[in-house]
Every structure is written in structure tokens, then in C-alpha cells.
Design a protein around this motif. Structure first.
Motif, short mmCIF file in Angstrom:
data_model
loop_
_atom_site.label_atom_id
_atom_site.label_comp_id
_atom_site.label_asym_id
_atom_site.label_seq_id
_atom_site.Cartn_x
_atom_site.Cartn_y
_atom_site.Cartn_z
N HIS A 187 47.61 41.30 33.40
CA HIS A 187 48.70 40.91 34.00
C HIS A 187 48.75 40.32 35.35
O HIS A 187 49.30 39.29 35.70
CB HIS A 187 49.53 42.27 34.21
CG HIS A 187 51.01 42.05 35.02
ND1 HIS A 187 52.09 41.40 34.39
CD2 HIS A 187 51.31 42.38 36.27
CE1 HIS A 187 53.04 41.40 35.31
NE2 HIS A 187 52.61 42.16 36.52
N LYS A 188 47.80 40.70 35.92
CA LYS A 188 47.40 40.26 37.50
C LYS A 188 46.15 40.12 37.93
O LYS A 188 45.29 40.95 37.60
CB LYS A 188 48.46 41.12 38.55
CG LYS A 188 48.59 40.35 39.86
CD LYS A 188 49.35 39.22 40.04
CE LYS A 188 49.51 38.40 41.22
NZ LYS A 188 47.78 37.80 41.70
N ARG B 238 43.92 43.76 36.76
CA ARG B 238 45.17 44.74 36.78
C ARG B 238 45.97 44.56 35.63
O ARG B 238 46.49 43.53 35.26
CB ARG B 238 45.93 44.70 38.23
CG ARG B 238 44.80 44.43 39.46
CD ARG B 238 43.98 45.91 39.64
NE ARG B 238 44.85 47.02 39.37
CZ ARG B 238 45.37 47.50 40.56
NH1 ARG B 238 45.34 47.24 41.63
NH2 ARG B 238 46.10 48.86 40.33
N TRP C 83 47.87 51.42 39.73
CA TRP C 83 48.94 50.31 39.80
C TRP C 83 50.32 51.24 40.64
O TRP C 83 50.76 52.18 40.14
CB TRP C 83 49.45 50.03 38.25
CG TRP C 83 50.41 49.05 38.21
CD1 TRP C 83 51.71 49.22 38.26
CD2 TRP C 83 50.30 47.65 38.68
NE1 TRP C 83 52.50 48.04 38.67
CE2 TRP C 83 51.57 47.04 38.44
CE3 TRP C 83 49.08 46.84 38.53
CZ2 TRP C 83 51.71 45.46 38.69
CZ3 TRP C 83 49.33 45.38 38.70
CH2 TRP C 83 50.54 44.83 38.79
N PRO C 84 50.99 50.34 41.21
CA PRO C 84 50.87 49.05 41.69
C PRO C 84 49.87 48.99 42.98
O PRO C 84 49.89 48.14 43.72
CB PRO C 84 52.05 48.59 42.07
CG PRO C 84 52.88 49.62 42.41
CD PRO C 84 52.37 50.98 41.71
N GLY C 85 49.09 50.08 43.39
CA GLY C 85 48.43 50.12 44.66
C GLY C 85 46.89 49.48 44.43
O GLY C 85 46.88 49.00 43.26
N PRO C 86 46.25 49.47 45.54
CA PRO C 86 44.75 48.90 45.35
C PRO C 86 43.92 49.70 44.72
O PRO C 86 44.00 50.88 44.59
CB PRO C 86 44.52 48.32 46.60
CG PRO C 86 45.21 49.54 47.72
CD PRO C 86 46.65 49.68 46.80
#
Lengths: 134, 134
Positions: B77-78, B98, B105-108
């Protein structure tokens, strides 16, 4: 051809310091770390490879200049740079001054706790030092 | 003039996939995310502005090529990219695939939980797809 428009969340979370050749240079509204954003003023960019090779080169030079100025202005221990975009898809590149023992050290700052607003005086001092160093 | 030597922790945590013009392209020993490292083969680099302008440009192009290939190979996705260096000072640039709903997700991903080793077959499939896409 569509025009560049800043994502509303980036607009809300940061303030414009200056426009460089490619990017808006912005300061995050979070005084826990001197935390800058570089946002290429191009429409429809989500990933680094969406930029043209020339724009990639510009982004790198603007990142390098910004990182060096931020280090000089703050005397920080380490610069962290990165582009995640998991929450805001418009491409934006983070340049952050880190200190040993800062709230999230040695972890990343993204998603960590709640933002603390800048006082006017602290923001003015940082901004002046930074723009002088650029 | 000193020679480039890979930091022992980067050596331990990742395996070499190939050498590009400037960087070693390495795969992290963590199957939770397809997670690559680009390590410029230059001695004494801690920050992006320690690289020469030419090397900065090379790094950008190698980052862009690697990110595009990783997206193509995984259909993720990213892409997240970044250089922190809070724990290992030798400059290394992360390129991570990611997915919405992946463990962090959505953290690092940095500092999140414990690494899960690759199975040989999963690593082989990813590596083959990736090198084909580069």
C-alpha cells in the motif's frame, strides 16, 4: 493539469517558514522537537518515485540544506529524516532534531504522545536561528 | 583515508542483496515487513549532509529505484523511507513496504516489537521478485 494544494492536515499541523526552489519548508506545531517538513509543491505526489529525477535531486539538496541548518541552529545530537505518508498521502519529508534523552529517544517521534504547542518566543528564536543558517 | 566497513549491528540485522553504484542494498532479518536498507559505501558518514552532492544524488536515485521495485515486488500500500541513526550512527537509509493493518500500522516500524525471522522460502521469493524489478 491540476495545481498543487497543501493537504489540510499538513496545513493544520504546521506553519510555513519559507518557500525553497521545490518545497514549502514548514515548522510542525509541536515544541517537543524542532520538527520541519519539506513539501514538494507538485500535485499528485505520494511516493518519492512519483517525482521527476530533477525534482528528486532538488528534494535531496533541499533536505540536506535544511538538515544542516537545523543541526546548526539547534546544536542537536542527531537529525532524523523520513517520509512515511501512512496517514497523510501527500508526499512530505520530515527533518527532525533529536537529543539523547528527548521524550521518544531513541525511538521515532511519529505517533508518539501528544503535540505540545510552541510558545511565541521559543518559536521566534528557533525560526530566526534556522533562517539565518539556511 | 579510511575505508568503508559495515557497522557490525547492520551486518547482524541484515543480509546483503546486491551492491548498487553507491550503496549496499540489504534485507533486514525481519519478516514482519519487507524492509530494505541502503548503506552508502563511504567511511565516516552519519548525516545526509556528510555525503558529497554527487553521492546525495546517487542516494536519491538508488532510493527511488529501490522504493519503486519494492512496491512492484510486494504490491504494498505504501513505502516508508527514512534515516534515523539514533542507535547505529553509520548512515543507513530504510525503505520499507507497509500494508494497512500491518502490525505497527499506521505508526512507524522502528523500535516496534521483536523481529520475526524469514523462512528460507519466503525470503527467496521476495528476493527474486525484488531483484527482477530493480
Amino acid at each position: 493539469m491540476s495545481l498543487f494544494a497543501l493537504d489540510p492536515r499538513l496545513e493544520r499541523d504546521s506553519t510555513l517558514l519559507m518557500k525553497l526552489g521545490l518545497c514549502q519548508l514548514r515548522l510542525m506545531r509541536d515544541s517537543r522537537w524542532p520538527w520541519l517538513l519539506l513539501v514538494p509543491q507538485r500535485p499528485g505526489i505520494a511516493e518519492i518515485f512519483d517525482l521527476t529525477p530533477l525534482d528528486q535531486t532538488m528534494l535531496t539538496f533541499e533536505t540536506s540544506i535544511t538538515a544542516k541548518a537545523l543541526k546548526q541552529a539547534t546544536g542537536c545530537h542527531k537529525i532524523n529524516v523520513g517520509a512515511l505518508g501512512n496517514q497523510v498521502s501527500q508526499f512530505h519529508f520530515h527533518v527532525i532534531a533529536r537529543e539523547q534523552g528527548d521524550p521518544a529517544w531513541p525511538g521515532p517521534v511519529w505517533g508518539y504522545g501528544e503535540a505540545t504547542p510552541w510558545t511565541d518566543s521559543a518559536r521566534t528564536i528557533l525560526t530566526e536561528r534556522l533562517l539565518e543558517a539556511i
